[in-house]
Design a protein around this motif. Structure first.
Motif: not given
Length: 336
Positions: A293-310
């Motif tokens: 998050h840009l403006h809240d350094p205490l907020r945990a980052p949001v994971p980006v997960l694969a929805e597809l194998a490859g």
């Protein structure tokens, strides 16, 4: 309407010329946009069109074609070869994916319009004045400023068995270890691209991706130059020994990006921290990256997960990311 200067396709030898695209602007009422061309011919034989600089921030192909135009002698070839190292000249001058004149992407405006904006007029000139002359075409790209690409050959399946087989043979001949198969009615605006123009004009053509991230990779440039030699050997413009000098071709693994989840898009804005690299094999649920998050350094980052194998074919090169930006492209291996 665009006009061709300095090129006579019936003449042998090496000749420089240009496409002149009319462009009336404040600084030049009767101005022209000049798209440089180099024509190399040695008697009858196959004829091919080589293009780069469709996007101005993709540099490997621009350098490779300049090197080829400068060093290739007419007596080395059979047939003819037209080289366009900066197809979208205004975008190349601005090192930009889009033309700074009309803010258009050349690879999304084919078949173009002779009376349209400069980018549309360039597209119309390539599709209607140039492509019908040629048997073969090779269009070279990279990830540009926003993406980093695996070294990747690309072709299109039209459903016409003989033409598809010719394109697949050409794809394999480039000697790259990864290839992408697109469908004529698939994603990425294919019908409005140069690949789509090749299909419409009956030209056997391929394209490829080499590097990106807004820079110039010496490794990607070398792979690009080798693929050019193999391309020209396969279609009979160069003799077989020209390809053998550039090392053995690699076995091709073919990937599709047609499945849902092949394109991974950001659902949050912030700073992207990648957790994978180009060529990584991922499974469903694997971590691709985190968005901070840009403006809240205490907020945990949001994971980006694969929805597809490859296999990871491309990744975003810029850490600053907005909702809707492409994070990664995942290809699923398939039989050629």
């Amino acid at each position: 309407m665009a006009t061709l200067h300095g090129i006579d396709f019936s003449r042998d030898g090496k000749h420089a010329g240009h496409l002149a695209i009319p462009h009336s602007a404040h600084r030049s009422a009767y101005g022209q946009i000049v798209v440089p061309l180099v024509w190399i011919r040695n008697g009858p034989g196959p004829v091919a069109l080589l293009t780069a600089g469709v996007h101005g921030d993709e540099f490997e192909g621009q350098i490779a074609l300049r090197n080829l135009a400068r060093t290739l002698a007419p007596e080395e070839i059979r047939g003819g070869l037209l080289i366009l190292p900066m197809a979208n000249a205004p975008a190349v001058a601005g090192s930009s994916r889009l033309s700074p004149i009309d803010d258009l992407n050349l690879n999304r405006v084919f078949p173009g319009d002779h009376l349209g904006t400069p980018t549309q007029a360039i597209a119309a000139a390539i599709e209607e004045l140039l492509l019908p002359i040629f048997d073969y075409a090779y269009d070279i790209h990279s990830g540009g400023s926003s993406l980093l690409y695996d070294t990747l050959a690309v072709t299109t399946a039209s459903g016409e068995a003989e033409a598809d087989a010719q394109r697949m043979a050409l794809l394999k001949a480039l000697g790259l270890d990864a290839g992408m198969l697109l469908t004529a009615d698939g994603a990425m605006g294919l019908s409005a691209s140069l690949d789509g123009a090749m299909l419409r004009q009956g030209v056997v053509g391929v394209s490829a991706e080499f590097g990106g991230a807004g820079g110039l990779s010496s490794h990607a440039l070398r792979e690009c130059e080798w693929s050019l030699r193999r391309f020209l050997t396969h279609i009979g413009i160069l003799p077989p020994e020209a390809s053998e000098q550039k090392g053995p071709a690699q076995p091709l693994r073919l990937y599709s990006v047609a499945a849902r989840g092949a394109y991974v898009y950001a659902e949050h804005s912030g700073l992207l921290e990648l957790a994978v690299t180009i060529g990584t094999q991922v499974a469903v649920g694997d971590l691709l990256g985190r968005i901070h998050h840009l403006h809240d350094p205490l907020r945990a980052p949001v994971p980006v997960l694969a929805e597809l194998a490859g296999r990871i074919l491309s990744l975003r090169a810029l850490p600053r990311i907005e909702i809707g930006d492409c994070v990664a492209q995942i290809g699923q291996e398939q039989r050629p």
